[in-house]
Enzyme design. Structure first.
Site, PDB file in Angstrom:
ATOM      1  N   GLY A  47       0.824  -1.214   0.000  1.00 15.41           N
ATOM      2  CA  GLY A  47       0.000   0.000   0.000  1.00 15.41           C
ATOM      3  C   GLY A  47       0.849   1.251   0.000  1.00 15.41           C
ATOM      4  O   GLY A  47       0.610   2.184   0.780  1.00 15.41           O
ATOM      5  N   ASN A  49       1.503   3.363  -2.686  1.00 17.36           N
ATOM      6  CA  ASN A  49       1.298   4.350  -3.749  1.00 17.36           C
ATOM      7  C   ASN A  49       0.859   5.689  -3.181  1.00 17.36           C
ATOM      8  O   ASN A  49       0.884   6.706  -3.868  1.00 17.36           O
ATOM      9  CB  ASN A  49       0.263   3.863  -4.773  1.00 17.36           C
ATOM     10  CG  ASN A  49      -1.044   3.445  -4.136  1.00 17.36           C
ATOM     11  OD1 ASN A  49      -1.107   2.401  -3.495  1.00 17.36           O
ATOM     12  ND2 ASN A  49      -2.066   4.253  -4.287  1.00 17.36           N
ATOM     13  N   GLY A  51      -0.279   8.013   0.823  1.00 19.64           N
ATOM     14  CA  GLY A  51      -0.421   8.049   2.278  1.00 19.64           C
ATOM     15  C   GLY A  51       0.842   7.662   3.042  1.00 19.64           C
ATOM     16  O   GLY A  51       1.976   7.934   2.618  1.00 19.64           O
ATOM     17  N   SER A 176      -3.747   0.109  14.685  1.00 18.37           N
ATOM     18  CA  SER A 176      -4.411   1.395  14.922  1.00 18.37           C
ATOM     19  C   SER A 176      -4.865   1.472  16.373  1.00 18.37           C
ATOM     20  O   SER A 176      -5.167   0.443  16.996  1.00 18.37           O
ATOM     21  CB  SER A 176      -5.623   1.528  14.007  1.00 18.37           C
ATOM     22  OG  SER A 176      -6.425   2.618  14.414  1.00 18.37           O
ATOM     23  N   TYR A 200     -13.196  -2.999  11.423  1.00 17.11           N
ATOM     24  CA  TYR A 200     -11.896  -2.306  11.394  1.00 17.11           C
ATOM     25  C   TYR A 200     -11.142  -2.540  12.708  1.00 17.11           C
ATOM     26  O   TYR A 200      -9.973  -2.935  12.709  1.00 17.11           O
ATOM     27  CB  TYR A 200     -12.097  -0.805  11.147  1.00 17.11           C
ATOM     28  CG  TYR A 200     -10.785  -0.065  10.965  1.00 17.11           C
ATOM     29  CD1 TYR A 200     -10.059  -0.188   9.778  1.00 17.11           C
ATOM     30  CD2 TYR A 200     -10.269   0.751  11.964  1.00 17.11           C
ATOM     31  CE1 TYR A 200      -8.844   0.474   9.605  1.00 17.11           C
ATOM     32  CE2 TYR A 200      -9.060   1.418  11.795  1.00 17.11           C
ATOM     33  CZ  TYR A 200      -8.358   1.285  10.617  1.00 17.11           C
ATOM     34  OH  TYR A 200      -7.158   1.933  10.450  1.00 17.11           O
TER      35      TYR A 200
HETATM   36  N1  LIG Z   1      -4.797   7.610   8.508  1.00 13.33           N
HETATM   37  C1  LIG Z   1      -4.897   7.331   9.799  1.00 13.33           C
HETATM   38  O1  LIG Z   1      -5.254   8.185  10.623  1.00 13.33           O
HETATM   39  C2  LIG Z   1      -4.566   5.935  10.295  1.00 13.33           C
HETATM   40  C3  LIG Z   1      -4.677   5.691  11.677  1.00 13.33           C
HETATM   41  C4  LIG Z   1      -4.377   4.425  12.156  1.00 13.33           C
HETATM   42  C5  LIG Z   1      -3.960   3.436  11.277  1.00 13.33           C
HETATM   43  N2  LIG Z   1      -3.866   3.695   9.935  1.00 13.33           N
HETATM   44  C6  LIG Z   1      -3.439   2.607   9.061  1.00 13.33           C
HETATM   45  O2  LIG Z   1      -2.335   3.037   8.283  1.00 13.33           O
HETATM   46  C7  LIG Z   1      -2.273   2.265   7.067  1.00 13.33           C
HETATM   47  C8  LIG Z   1      -2.084   3.192   5.893  1.00 13.33           C
HETATM   48  O3  LIG Z   1      -3.252   3.972   5.776  1.00 13.33           O
HETATM   49  P1  LIG Z   1      -3.275   5.469   5.225  1.00 13.33           P
HETATM   50  O4  LIG Z   1      -3.889   6.299   6.272  1.00 13.33           O
HETATM   51  O5  LIG Z   1      -1.972   5.836   4.631  1.00 13.33           O
HETATM   52  O6  LIG Z   1      -4.401   5.323   4.109  1.00 13.33           O
HETATM   53  P2  LIG Z   1      -4.348   5.408   2.513  1.00 13.33           P
HETATM   54  O7  LIG Z   1      -3.704   6.671   2.079  1.00 13.33           O
HETATM   55  O8  LIG Z   1      -5.744   5.139   2.106  1.00 13.33           O
HETATM   56  O9  LIG Z   1      -3.410   4.196   2.093  1.00 13.33           O
HETATM   57  C9  LIG Z   1      -3.874   2.869   2.130  1.00 13.33           C
HETATM   58  C10 LIG Z   1      -3.054   2.061   1.172  1.00 13.33           C
HETATM   59  O10 LIG Z   1      -3.529   0.700   1.212  1.00 13.33           O
HETATM   60  C11 LIG Z   1      -3.806   0.292  -0.129  1.00 13.33           C
HETATM   61  N3  LIG Z   1      -4.833  -0.731  -0.234  1.00 13.33           N
HETATM   62  C12 LIG Z   1      -6.145  -0.652   0.114  1.00 13.33           C
HETATM   63  N4  LIG Z   1      -6.767  -1.783  -0.245  1.00 13.33           N
HETATM   64  C13 LIG Z   1      -5.846  -2.592  -0.842  1.00 13.33           C
HETATM   65  C14 LIG Z   1      -5.870  -3.863  -1.428  1.00 13.33           C
HETATM   66  N5  LIG Z   1      -7.002  -4.578  -1.545  1.00 13.33           N
HETATM   67  N6  LIG Z   1      -4.724  -4.377  -1.930  1.00 13.33           N
HETATM   68  C15 LIG Z   1      -3.565  -3.685  -1.873  1.00 13.33           C
HETATM   69  N7  LIG Z   1      -3.476  -2.450  -1.350  1.00 13.33           N
HETATM   70  C16 LIG Z   1      -4.608  -1.919  -0.832  1.00 13.33           C
HETATM   71  C17 LIG Z   1      -4.262   1.554  -0.821  1.00 13.33           C
HETATM   72  O11 LIG Z   1      -4.214   1.365  -2.236  1.00 13.33           O
HETATM   73  P3  LIG Z   1      -5.212   2.202  -3.207  1.00 13.33           P
HETATM   74  O12 LIG Z   1      -4.652   3.575  -3.275  1.00 13.33           O
HETATM   75  O13 LIG Z   1      -5.133   1.454  -4.498  1.00 13.33           O
HETATM   76  O14 LIG Z   1      -6.565   2.176  -2.573  1.00 13.33           O
HETATM   77  C18 LIG Z   1      -3.223   2.533  -0.288  1.00 13.33           C
HETATM   78  O15 LIG Z   1      -2.028   2.373  -0.981  1.00 13.33           O
HETATM   79  C19 LIG Z   1      -3.564   1.461   7.028  1.00 13.33           C
HETATM   80  O16 LIG Z   1      -3.297   0.142   7.448  1.00 13.33           O
HETATM   81  C20 LIG Z   1      -4.451   2.165   8.027  1.00 13.33           C
HETATM   82  O17 LIG Z   1      -5.417   1.289   8.594  1.00 13.33           O
HETATM   83  C21 LIG Z   1      -4.153   4.924   9.427  1.00 13.33           C
END
Ligand SMILES: NC(=O)c1ccc[n+]([C@@H]2O[C@H](COP(=O)([O-])OP(=O)(O)OC[C@H]3O[C@@H](n4cnc5c(N)ncnc54)[C@H](OP(=O)(O)O)[C@@H]3O)[C@@H](O)[C@H]2O)c1
Length: 321
Positions: A47, A49, A51, A176, A200
């Site tokens: 993941g 690409n 964030g 998380s 989640y």
């Molecule tokens: N943002 C927050 O506040 C927060 C807080 C706690 C934990 N997290 C965790 O941090 C991690 C990164 O999240 P982020 O906040 O950076 O969100 P994000 O920008 O939405 O990034 C999520 C990444 O996961 C990929 N992904 C989703 N579904 C997938 C699949 N079926 N196969 C392969 N890749 C997939 C997405 O690809 P696409 O672009 O193609 O969808 C994207 O690259 C996640 O595990 C999230 O649960 C985030």
């Protein structure tokens, strides 16, 4: 005259509060400061690409690593790869496709890595999604549960031999703070839809339990494993959300919470810390927040739960075949 003073005061107070919160976030955000060089090391970030994953991969590329971006979408992944190469002058950034909602895709990805890579020093399991209602994958599991947890379990296990061969190596699992909310956890709940938040939260608690159990199983192997909460980060994590909750969360995240959240680069720091900080091997299995080890959530300390989860996960992903 007085008619204008009240709203002006309200706006001024709101701006001051926002300013103070922003300053507080900036001052309390910890950065991964270790100068560790990753030349000659191979890392995979799922993941990546966009964030948190993108900024994690960018940091590894700056440190000279051979970086494998594991993404589901070729176009988005390729754009990220080009941007990282442009920003770092490190040509060793590669894109490989994996869809974490499909065990077939995860197996194909792992098979290719095992065939083509001589080593794997760091595996960052970052890919995740927040809210998708009760949608099921073609493997018959809850979508967010498979993407966030079961595929992470499968992928890690399929890459373990390569990680062991490359020791000392590390696995970093993104959990998380929400792992501690929702209804009480039990392994059978990983298969039942009990509301978006439960799916989640339980997927993220399963990651913590898996990390602890894996650390026990890897003792003495030279491979260590860590789980973490990245903080509240300004990303598009709710983009797959549907319906009213979806629109609410998207608008909350995009318009309002953005004011108070970390940037994705700040959000990547604990992941980077777990990957490059020296002398944290003794904390294998532990949970990290803000670049430091913290106590486990109470829900993750139930005796025997990690082993039970492991047995269930092995069966679900059909690990032995
Ligand atoms: N943002 C927050 O506040 C927060 C807080 C706690 C934990 N997290 C965790 O941090 C991690 C990164 O999240 P982020 O906040 O950076 O969100 P994000 O920008 O939405 O990034 C999520 C990444 O996961 C990929 N992904 C989703 N579904 C997938 C699949 N079926 N196969 C392969 N890749 C997939 C997405 O690809 P696409 O672009 O193609 O969808 C994207 O690259 C996640 O595990 C999230 O649960 C985030």
């Amino acid at each position: 005259m007085y008619f204008y003073i009240f709203p002006i005061c309200v706006v001024a107070v709101a701006l001051i509060v926002i300013g103070c919160v922003k300053i507080y976030i900036k001052l309390t955000t910890k950065w991964a400061r270790s100068p560790t060089c990753l030349l000659g090391k191979t890392v995979i970030v799922t993941g990546s690409n966009i964030g948190i994953g993108f900024y994690t991969a960018l940091d590894f590329a700056k440190r000279g690593a051979r970086v494998i971006l594991a993404c589901r979408d070729y176009k988005k992944g390729e754009a990220a790869r080009e941007e990282i190469i442009k920003k770092t002058d490190n040509p060793n950034v590669f894109l490989k496709i994996v869809d974490m909602s499909s065990f077939e895709s995860v197996r194909a990805f792992a098979q290719e890595i095992n065939k083509t890579e001589d080593r794997l020093d760091v595996l960052v399991n970052n890919a995740g999604m927040a809210i998708v209602d009760d949608e099921k994958t073609k493997d018959g599991l809850l979508m967010a549960m498979q993407v966030n947890y079961f595929s992470l379990f499968l992928l890690t296990n399929l890459l373990l031999d390569l990680l062991k061969k490359s020791q000392p190596s590390r696995i970093i699992n993104t959990s998380s703070i929400l792992a501690q909310v929702g209804t009480s956890f039990s392994v059978d709940k990983l298969h039942k839809y009990n509301g978006n938040l439960d799916v989640y939260a339980h997927s993220k608690l399963a990651i913590i339990l898996f990390t602890k159990e894996l650390a026990k199983r890897l003792e003495g192997s030279g491979v260590t494993v860590y789980s973490l909460h990245p903080g509240a980060v300004k990303t598009d994590i709710f983009r797959n959300a549907k319906g009213l909750i979806g629109s609410f969360m998207t608008s909350l995240f995009k318009r309002w919470m953005n004011l108070f959240f970390k940037t994705p680069e700040e959000g990547a720091q604990t992941t980077i810390y777990c990957a490059v900080e020296k002398n944290i091997e003794k904390f294998s299995g532990h949970y990290f927040v803000e670049c430091r080890r913290v106590n486990d959530y109470k829900r993750a300390t139930v005796p025997g739960l990690g082993e039970q989860l492991w047995r269930d996960s092995e069966e679900v992903v059909n690990l032995t075949n």
